[in-house]
Design a protein around this motif. Structure first.
Motif, PDB file in Angstrom:
ATOM      1  N   SER A 195       2.675   1.405  -3.541  1.00 39.76           N
ATOM      2  CA  SER A 195       1.763   1.686  -4.651  1.00 39.76           C
ATOM      3  C   SER A 195       1.279   3.129  -4.613  1.00 39.76           C
ATOM      4  CB  SER A 195       0.572   0.717  -4.617  1.00 39.76           C
ATOM      5  OG  SER A 195      -0.175   0.884  -3.429  1.00 39.76           O
ATOM      6  N   TRP A 200       4.012  -7.667  -2.103  1.00 41.38           N
ATOM      7  CA  TRP A 200       2.741  -8.391  -2.202  1.00 41.38           C
ATOM      8  C   TRP A 200       2.999  -9.873  -2.490  1.00 41.38           C
ATOM      9  CZ3 TRP A 200      -1.380  -7.224  -6.547  1.00 41.38           C
ATOM     10  CH2 TRP A 200      -2.557  -7.926  -6.259  1.00 41.38           C
ATOM     11  N   MET A 252     -11.231  -2.518   0.650  1.00 48.08           N
ATOM     12  CA  MET A 252     -10.089  -2.901   1.475  1.00 48.08           C
ATOM     13  C   MET A 252     -10.396  -4.102   2.353  1.00 48.08           C
ATOM     14  SD  MET A 252      -7.489  -0.881   0.835  1.00 48.08           S
ATOM     15  CE  MET A 252      -6.482  -0.949   2.308  1.00 48.08           C
ATOM     16  N   ASN A 305       0.819  -1.214   0.000  1.00 42.78           N
ATOM     17  CA  ASN A 305       0.000   0.000   0.000  1.00 42.78           C
ATOM     18  C   ASN A 305       0.851   1.261   0.000  1.00 42.78           C
ATOM     19  OD1 ASN A 305      -2.896  -0.800   0.073  1.00 42.78           O
ATOM     20  ND2 ASN A 305      -2.246  -1.939   1.860  1.00 42.78           N
ATOM     21  N   TYR A 330      -9.548  -7.876   1.127  1.00 50.97           N
ATOM     22  CA  TYR A 330      -8.497  -8.626   1.810  1.00 50.97           C
ATOM     23  C   TYR A 330      -9.038  -9.889   2.468  1.00 50.97           C
ATOM     24  CZ  TYR A 330      -4.718  -5.267   1.164  1.00 50.97           C
ATOM     25  OH  TYR A 330      -3.734  -4.485   0.612  1.00 50.97           O
TER      26      TYR A 330
END
Length: 233
Positions: free
Chosen positions: A8, A86, A148, A5, A152
């Motif tokens: 990115s 990731w 989110m 996060n 997830y």
């Protein structure tokens, strides 16, 4: 979660979003390769074909921007670090023998990520205002709860049930949803190469995820009637 996060966010601030997406979704390649030495996974021919097909689809989808990636080297460096983070996280999730479910895993990931992300927010961004427009508030709630938390939760459940290669390549369906949403919600008219790319990505997902079950189907034993005696009821 924190690494992807943070990287990115900084990556998209330093390069075109389309180029950032190209690099972010190289994650399946890194996850598949990292799973070989760490997990001992041996991807089959269909998984390698799916990986190649999916990355080819992404290259076709965002191909013109590939030529401009070198203009801002800081952005690609952030996105590549995020993709590697990731990928490594997915492999380590699969490696650990968890005694908790996906809900608890997701909650602890958010809790552990907060001390890492919060200093960046406090140091680099102004304090958020609580007087939000209704449209912004709805978008924020949707992003937090659906995109989110919900995303997830589903992702960690998928990683636990599939191999790293299957789970990571199946994430290539995300650009398909993004382009479809742009057509339906924003009224965009994508060029012909977009549809060709989406077809390649869909083929990649089908190749990797839809694995045939090769276990033999058990044949029921024949039932024979026992002869009844003369005095049997």
């Amino acid at each position: 979660m924190a690494g992807f996060n943070i990287c990115s966010a900084f990556g998209q601030m330093n390069m075109a979003t389309s180029g950032a997406a190209i690099i972010a979704y190289t994650m399946p390649a890194w996850a598949t390769l990292l799973a070989i030495p760490i997990l001992g996974e041996r991807p089959g021919p269909r998984q390698w074909m799916g990986l190649a097909c999916g990355l080819t689809g992404l290259a076709v989808l965002l191909g013109p921007d590939l030529l401009r990636l070198g203009a801002l080297p800081l952005g690609p460096a952030f996105m590549l670090t995020g993709a590697l983070s990731w990928a490594l996280g997915n492999v380590l999730i699969k490696r650990t023998a968890w005694t908790m479910g996906p809900n608890a895993i997701t909650g602890w990931q958010f809790a552990i990520s907060l001390p890492v992300v919060l200093p960046f927010a406090l140091a680099l961004d102004p304090a958020p205002t609580l007087a939000l427009e209704p449209r912004v508030l709805v978008a924020l709630v949707f992003h937090i709860l659906v995109a989110m938390v919900g995303g997830y939760l589903l992702w960690f459940a998928i990683v636990r049930r599939l191999s790293v290669a299957q789970a990571s390549v199946s994430s290539l369906i995300v650009p398909v949803i993004g382009v479809t949403g742009a057509i339906v919600v924003l009224g965009e008219t994508p060029p012909l190469r977009t549809y060709a790319a989406l077809a390649l990505i869909l083929c990649a997902v089908l190749l990797v995820v839809m694995v045939r079950d090769k276990r033999p189907v058990p044949t029921p034993a024949p039932v024979t009637a026992e002869p009844r005696g003369a005095g049997s009821p």
